[in-house]
Motif scaffolding. Sequence first.
Motif, PDB file in Angstrom:
ATOM      1  N   LYS A 322       0.838  -1.211   0.000  1.00 40.12           N
ATOM      2  CA  LYS A 322       0.000   0.000   0.000  1.00 40.12           C
ATOM      3  C   LYS A 322       0.866   1.252   0.000  1.00 40.12           C
ATOM      4  CE  LYS A 322      -4.312  -1.655   1.866  1.00 40.12           C
ATOM      5  NZ  LYS A 322      -5.180  -1.853   3.015  1.00 40.12           N
ATOM      6  N   ALA A 323       1.988   1.190   0.708  1.00 40.73           N
ATOM      7  CA  ALA A 323       2.878   2.349   0.743  1.00 40.73           C
ATOM      8  C   ALA A 323       3.453   2.617  -0.648  1.00 40.73           C
ATOM      9  CB  ALA A 323       3.991   2.118   1.761  1.00 40.73           C
ATOM     10  N   GLY A 326       0.722   4.089  -2.685  1.00 53.34           N
ATOM     11  CA  GLY A 326       0.461   5.458  -2.240  1.00 53.34           C
ATOM     12  C   GLY A 326       1.457   6.439  -2.850  1.00 53.34           C
ATOM     13  N   ARG A 327       2.718   6.051  -2.908  1.00 52.92           N
ATOM     14  CA  ARG A 327       3.711   6.982  -3.448  1.00 52.92           C
ATOM     15  C   ARG A 327       3.773   6.980  -4.975  1.00 52.92           C
ATOM     16  NH1 ARG A 327       9.886   6.579  -1.832  1.00 52.92           N
ATOM     17  NH2 ARG A 327       9.119   6.947   0.284  1.00 52.92           N
ATOM     18  N   SER A 329       1.575   5.140  -7.202  1.00 48.32           N
ATOM     19  CA  SER A 329       0.289   4.754  -7.799  1.00 48.32           C
ATOM     20  C   SER A 329       0.151   3.225  -7.820  1.00 48.32           C
ATOM     21  CB  SER A 329       0.073   5.292  -9.229  1.00 48.32           C
ATOM     22  OG  SER A 329       0.778   4.534 -10.178  1.00 48.32           O
TER      23      SER A 329
END
Length: 537
Positions: A322-323, A326-327, A329
């Motif tokens: 997820k990280a 998040g950064r 896409s």
Amino acid sequence: MAPYYITTPIYYVNDRPHIGHCYTTLLADVAARFAILIRGSADGVFFLTGTDEHADKVVTSAAEHGVSPQAWADQNAAEFRKAFDFMGCGYNDFIRTTEPRHKEKVVRYIEALQKSGDIYQGEYTGWYDAGQEEYVTETAAKEHGYKSAINGKPLIKRTEPCYFFRLSKYQGELLKHMEANPTFVQPDSRRSEVLGRLKQGLNDVPVSRPVTDDPATQWGIRIPGDPKNRIYVWIDALFNYLTTVDTPERKQLWPASVHLIGKDILWFHAVIWPALLMALKRGDSIERVDLPRMVFGHGWWISEGQKMSKSLGNFIDLERLKAYAGRYSLDALRWYLATQGPIGGVDADFSHAKFVEVYNADLANGIGNCASRVSNMIAKYFDGKVPAAEAGASSVAEACARAAAAAPARAAEFDLAGGLHQGIEVVRAVAGYINATEPCKLARKIDAEPALKGQLATILYNCAEGVRIASLFLAPAMPQKMGELWKRWNCAPAAGFHLGELAKFGGPHRLAPGTAVEKGDALFMRADAAESAPGKS
Ligand code: MSP
């Protein structure tokens, strides 16, 4: 057209979803999207994933958490679903082995096999790997010092009354099938592994476990007619591929086109499962039990050069994924996993440096930069509208034709990375064409030489059409980003047309002259290689 039915393993609910589970399910998603693109329709494409819930560990973990096994399974199955939803996986069904629709049919299949004599009663003594929920042969046990080859824990010697499946009977038929169907087990390295072992001979395998006072032994489906025994979790689990589609509406989906699995569970899928199907077919009590067309065993992800393990604490878990999403896409993550993963014979390393390198090369400086260069020039020289030009021969058109021919062939061999890379080949061709034709230099001469405007129009038309076609091959891995591009460029592929038609350069689905092409923000911002990995404490 034959249906395209792809499955993933069903995952143990006592684990938390991590890169391994997400990877297999993502690959199946990319394969299903490719199938839809190549066929021009989602009809007959079916993608199944789910959870394997009758493991003894479920009962132990549930007790540790003070809940019932079913409640524990419910809660964890929901985590897997959420993980796959987060990854953007568009599965058509999610099977859970505790569902009545599964259990009822498993009982029917076992009954049929009892009747035909392929399942019989006996006694079993052997080395048991509790972590894997499987018996290990004497040779394999000895080889690893009577410890689990997977987690290193001591194996347990067990004797129990047991039902067996007459696997030995199917050795010849399996060998014949594998020899006649060279792509039945893929990649080739896995096929050789299975063939080698198969030639050594097959023993009958236990398919039941006794039920005692221990609650852990009471979890699972009972052997028909013998409630003191339950069906071994692996046999229960393998049947999921058939139970899900063994309904009047879905039965035409069988046989599965691809059982996608990790290399760790190859034997179950390449030998035991097909033999069970052969036995069912012989029993003649189930209608459609032909063998799956392909069992594809991918390799494993390791992390920064090391095997992932709980003791090292280096699991790439859902939070890490997820990280990254998040950064960079979600689609960038999907791209990295799908193109750099262990799809061939060898394991692959999830390395942050590699992620950034691939992200910048393929996405930020690749399709992202190419799309923005082309839309900027169209904005500047043609008011943001695709210029009118005749489709003629060009290096871009040639690259598109090559890619359109190669992509379906790659996808059929399950070389998904190869299929996706066709998009990168086209992007490279467009970038090379821009460098060779120098449209900006040409534009500066137009005031003095207005006749050059037609040449510029042709160049930009070719570039734009190339980007449109490239996006088609990239979309199975990056549906959101390519969807965004299609929205900006008003070129979403028309429904009901297959790749061969859509990818025709200058064909009926081309970027029609006059189409508004909006610039928008960069599809992928450049990544700074010096920045530390996301999600790492
Ligand atoms: N429940 C059985 C499968 C039954 S299928 C009839 C099982 N489940 S599992 O939860 O352990 O998931 C196994 C699958 O997860 C592997 O086959 C593989 O697809 C995936 N992976 C688990 N760890 C992995 C990596 N480190 N790398 C890549 N995939 C791996 O076995």
